[in-house]
Design a protein around this motif. Sequence first.
Motif, short mmCIF file in Angstrom:
data_model
loop_
_atom_site.label_atom_id
_atom_site.label_comp_id
_atom_site.label_asym_id
_atom_site.label_seq_id
_atom_site.Cartn_x
_atom_site.Cartn_y
_atom_site.Cartn_z
N GLY A 231 1.15 -0.50 -0.10
CA GLY A 231 -0.72 -0.20 -0.04
C GLY A 231 1.21 1.12 -0.46
O GLY A 231 2.18 1.29 -0.24
N SER A 232 0.26 2.16 0.94
CA SER A 232 0.79 3.19 -0.03
C SER A 232 2.16 3.28 1.02
O SER A 232 3.05 4.87 0.80
CB SER A 232 0.21 4.98 0.83
OG SER A 232 -0.33 4.86 2.15
N SER A 233 2.36 2.73 2.14
CA SER A 233 3.59 3.40 2.52
C SER A 233 5.29 2.64 1.66
O SER A 233 6.23 3.41 1.60
CB SER A 233 3.94 1.78 3.91
OG SER A 233 3.00 2.74 5.15
N CYS A 242 0.80 8.03 7.18
CA CYS A 242 -0.18 6.71 6.48
C CYS A 242 -0.28 5.78 7.30
O CYS A 242 1.02 5.55 7.94
CB CYS A 242 -0.45 7.32 5.53
SG CYS A 242 0.94 6.36 4.45
N ASP A 243 -1.89 4.88 7.22
CA ASP A 243 -1.69 4.11 8.20
C ASP A 243 -0.33 2.86 7.63
O ASP A 243 0.48 3.06 6.41
CB ASP A 243 -2.43 3.24 7.83
CG ASP A 243 -3.72 2.74 6.35
OD1 ASP A 243 -2.63 2.91 5.71
OD2 ASP A 243 -4.08 1.85 6.64
N LEU A 244 0.17 1.70 8.17
CA LEU A 244 0.69 0.72 7.92
C LEU A 244 0.10 -0.84 7.04
O LEU A 244 -0.24 -1.33 8.15
CB LEU A 244 2.08 0.92 9.12
CG LEU A 244 3.10 -0.24 8.64
CD1 LEU A 244 4.32 0.09 6.88
CD2 LEU A 244 3.87 -0.19 9.81
N ASP A 245 0.29 -1.12 6.46
CA ASP A 245 -0.40 -1.64 5.56
C ASP A 245 0.62 -3.31 5.39
O ASP A 245 1.10 -2.83 4.89
CB ASP A 245 -1.28 -2.01 4.50
CG ASP A 245 -2.01 -1.01 3.98
OD1 ASP A 245 -2.84 -1.09 4.83
OD2 ASP A 245 -2.30 -0.14 3.04
N MET A 246 0.57 -4.13 5.63
CA MET A 246 1.48 -5.07 6.59
C MET A 246 0.77 -6.57 5.26
O MET A 246 -0.17 -7.33 5.93
CB MET A 246 2.39 -4.96 8.13
CG MET A 246 2.69 -4.05 8.39
SD MET A 246 3.53 -3.97 10.26
CE MET A 246 2.18 -3.60 10.45
MG MG Z 1 -2.76 2.21 3.73
#
Ligand code: MG
Length: 577
Positions: A231-233, A242-246
């Motif tokens: 994602g945006s990371s 922004c959030d951290l999608d893992m």
């Molecule tokens: Mg995200």
Amino acid sequence: MASSFRVCGSHMSGRGRVLTQFQIIDRCLQRTFGTNVVAAAQSEAPKKEEIDDREGFKTFDAAQSERQEQAERSVLVSCNSTTNEQRFLKYLSRHGDVKKCFFYESYGTYAVVEFAKQESIASLQEVITIPVVNHECMLPFKSRLLSLRSGPSADLPNSQMGPQCQPQTTMPIQELIHRLSKEESIDQQIISLTESYQLTEENTRLRFLVCSLLKDIAAAYFPECTVRPFGSSVNGFGKLGCDLDMFLDLDSISGRKAKMPKAGLALEYQMKRTNSERAVTQSILSVIGECVDQFGPGCVGVQKILNARCPLVRFNHQPSGFQCDLTANNRVATKSSELLYLYGRLDPRVRHLVFAVRCWARAHGVTSSIPGAWITNFSLTVMVLFFLQRRSPDPVIPTLDHLRGLAGPADKSVIEGNDCTFVGDFSKIPPQSNTQTLEQLLHEFFDFFSTFAFGRMSINIRKGKEQNKPEVAPLHIQNPFEPSLNVSKNVNAPQLERFVALCQESSWLLQQSETSLPDARRSAPTPWGLAALLLPSQVAGLKGRKKRKREPASERIKSLLESLKKNSHQKKSSDPK
Ligand code: MG
Ligand code: UTP
């Protein structure tokens, strides 16, 4: 119309143009992707062809692996604002060379320390002690999240400043508007917005370190696992905060499928069986979620959301301040992150435009971090990509089908029956000859979606053409790798109407800037250009009301009229009598 490309003295056609655009974005890339990449591109720029210049960028996989390896050699240390940086580094260097160290603030002061060698971590772990706290018991899970203890004499005296902290959040919108108002052109404003909002080098490192810390927890059950950000990371469009999608990657465990031996003997593991892949994912996330909750230092507010279409564990990682979403078996999303990364690297205008549109949408509440009927950032990004593919006569970026056509055998990828193949090597993609400025593109973006036939048509970046809508959802954006899915299924009609009305108003505002404001542009601090587009709008307040006609009247318009007035006053006073 002033253009940043021209301001920087570039040619607006042919190969020279693309080189110069790369130079412009280098400033931004430098912060996000490290100096090596940029330095390589810059030093080669005058001598080599642009096609070689693109080789200066790492492929997605190479960039990810490098970051992951870096994170494995790093620790996260809770310090305090009076920590003596020199003494701290000297203490750590007993265990090996420290390659990089930076400080930041999030519920206290923290340091990210990267050692030059992996062995230093083991050496450090030999001397780390377990805290002794009266009346409390510790869950004895040892991680690379540490606390620095120092006697009073080891801290800095009051008269000296503590370590300099790197910012991990974006500036408030009012400050951004003020900053943009001082820029010389709309192109400069758009570039400045990207520079202010994009992930920094330090923030990217921190994201990979949090993944690596999570991997240590999951490794208690699955020693060969990896936790990868997506994602945006990592797709190049991430904004600070922004959030951290893992994604918990167990492929190295489950990927080795047994074959019946033709001769001789072979051993295989005995494993529990379930009736679907989804059930496997849910079991894994349930257990890992429990571990994160019970043992993960700094992980708070853990929620297991296992019945979602894509099951996940959501929590807050306090030491980094990241809102984290941990998924498993989510390879398609990783592939779409790679695709976005590739598009962002092909032409710097892609990232700039996506940042401008995302920020504009957020300022008007078209998107939100709270789940709801809003257009998500991912959907918005796909809309920008589609718009750039639809530029005529020359598109800014190629279609996904075109990228698939350029793929080699190593690029082949089929995930759960979906063809996710596309070329990963930038140098194989011929440059496009579109020479439009960012200002032109932003204006055309608003025009394009002001009149787009959302009622009948679907947005499809695979074909780079609108297609007939297969369902009745107000907004249909085909998922690039899962064609049966609509990524904007959640969007309702009033939200789409607001988006269209805002596009109309914003197009009108930009039109005024172009035709009537050549001098007012310099009359900061009155917001103008992109800055004026970020001011509150009456359209944004319309909820479920009837579609607006082209009659904008909002704070944005007032600001525009004000700068027009100022402009005419200035003109009058400077006119020779
Ligand atoms: Mg995200
Ligand atoms: P997010 O919704 O977190 O979006 O989905 P994002 O791109 O990271 O943007 P922000 O900054 O958090 O708002 C994470 C990733 O999941 C995939 C995309 O790869 C996206 O980047 N995704 C998301 C899909 O494939 N389909 C969807 O419908 C949503």
